[in-house]
Motif scaffolding. Sequence first.
Motif, short mmCIF file in Angstrom:
data_model
loop_
_atom_site.label_atom_id
_atom_site.label_comp_id
_atom_site.label_asym_id
_atom_site.label_seq_id
_atom_site.Cartn_x
_atom_site.Cartn_y
_atom_site.Cartn_z
N ASP A 44 0.84 -1.20 0.00
CA ASP A 44 0.00 0.00 0.00
C ASP A 44 0.87 1.26 0.00
O ASP A 44 0.59 2.24 -0.69
N LEU A 45 1.96 1.24 0.75
CA LEU A 45 2.87 2.37 0.79
C LEU A 45 3.63 2.55 -0.52
O LEU A 45 4.12 3.63 -0.82
N GLY A 46 3.73 1.47 -1.29
CA GLY A 46 4.51 1.54 -2.52
C GLY A 46 6.00 1.42 -2.28
O GLY A 46 6.81 1.78 -3.13
N TYR A 47 6.36 0.88 -1.11
CA TYR A 47 7.78 0.76 -0.77
C TYR A 47 8.45 -0.29 -1.65
O TYR A 47 7.97 -1.42 -1.76
N GLN A 48 9.56 0.06 -2.27
CA GLN A 48 10.25 -0.84 -3.19
C GLN A 48 11.40 -1.59 -2.53
O GLN A 48 11.74 -2.70 -2.93
N GLY A 49 12.03 -0.99 -1.54
CA GLY A 49 13.17 -1.64 -0.91
C GLY A 49 14.39 -1.64 -1.82
O GLY A 49 14.42 -0.99 -2.87
N ASN A 50 15.41 -2.36 -1.40
CA ASN A 50 16.63 -2.46 -2.20
C ASN A 50 16.45 -3.51 -3.28
O ASN A 50 16.14 -4.66 -3.00
N ARG A 51 16.66 -3.11 -4.52
CA ARG A 51 16.53 -4.02 -5.64
C ARG A 51 17.77 -3.96 -6.51
O ARG A 51 18.33 -2.88 -6.71
N PRO A 52 18.23 -5.10 -7.02
CA PRO A 52 19.41 -5.08 -7.88
C PRO A 52 19.12 -4.35 -9.18
O PRO A 52 18.03 -4.45 -9.75
N GLY A 53 20.07 -3.58 -9.63
CA GLY A 53 19.91 -2.88 -10.89
C GLY A 53 20.10 -3.82 -12.08
O GLY A 53 20.76 -4.85 -11.98
N VAL A 54 19.50 -3.48 -13.17
CA VAL A 54 19.66 -4.24 -14.42
C VAL A 54 20.19 -3.29 -15.47
O VAL A 54 19.52 -2.33 -15.85
N TRP A 55 21.42 -3.54 -15.95
CA TRP A 55 22.04 -2.68 -16.96
C TRP A 55 22.00 -3.40 -18.29
O TRP A 55 22.54 -4.52 -18.41
N ASP A 56 21.38 -2.82 -19.26
CA ASP A 56 21.30 -3.45 -20.58
C ASP A 56 22.07 -2.65 -21.62
O ASP A 56 21.74 -2.63 -22.80
N GLY A 57 23.09 -1.98 -21.14
CA GLY A 57 23.97 -1.28 -22.07
C GLY A 57 23.65 0.19 -22.20
O GLY A 57 22.64 0.69 -21.70
N VAL A 58 24.54 0.91 -22.90
CA VAL A 58 24.32 2.33 -23.17
C VAL A 58 23.11 2.47 -24.10
O VAL A 58 22.98 1.71 -25.06
N PRO A 59 22.21 3.40 -23.83
CA PRO A 59 21.03 3.56 -24.68
C PRO A 59 21.39 3.78 -26.14
O PRO A 59 22.41 4.42 -26.46
N ALA A 60 20.56 3.27 -27.01
CA ALA A 60 20.83 3.33 -28.45
C ALA A 60 20.98 4.76 -28.94
O ALA A 60 21.83 5.04 -29.80
#
Length: 236
Positions: free
Chosen positions: A182-198
Amino acid sequence: MDRRDSLKSLLVGSVAGGLLVTGCAPGSENAEVPEVASNDLPGYGRTEKEKEHDRKVLAQEFLNEHELETIAVLVDIILPSNADFGSASDAGVVDFIDFIVKDMPNNQLPIRGGIAWLDSHSNKLHNKVFKDLTLEEQKAICDTIAYPGKTAPELMAGERFFTRMRNLTMTGYFTSEMGIKDLGYQGNRPGVWDGVPADVLAEHDVDYEPEWLAKCVDQSKRMNIAEWDEEGNLLN
């Protein structure tokens, strides 16, 4: 803004400053722990010592059926359901309060006495205990004790009880799985890097070499630890 949004704003704005419970109450280190099935214990990461403490508390009884039913009515008046989320009782707040009352005995007399006061006051007004009143009658009583500074002197005991119950309801709900969502709390999540944007690559007129792209931007391998040969070439 409805009641739930108001409570949420208070919680977030004060960094949960109104939460009543900050930890487990101390207990006897050598007390015998009654048997409680392990699958009845909370599912979060508890140490063995904490699990032993939980088993001891869960095996106790304090609040009776009438008191628990009254608490269920009251917490749902404080925090009712909406279109997206359930009420406080749906989130397990009654069980939470039942646990806290046993874990922190300083709450026992105020809560039991508060329920007795609420029933006595309800009987004076309607000749019924609080949980048997209509929702409109219950809300009318709550409105007379829910706003500190506006409570009649003869109802101050009710105000103190309601404030305690509101704090417990907030604590129980917003530390539950439902309340956190309900609070919308996300917590710590691993980042996902899919490269430099096109578009950035195009701006600088560069591109990835297919071999390196497969090695560095393959999300199926994101948990792999990189290995290099003696000449500094990336192997995986």
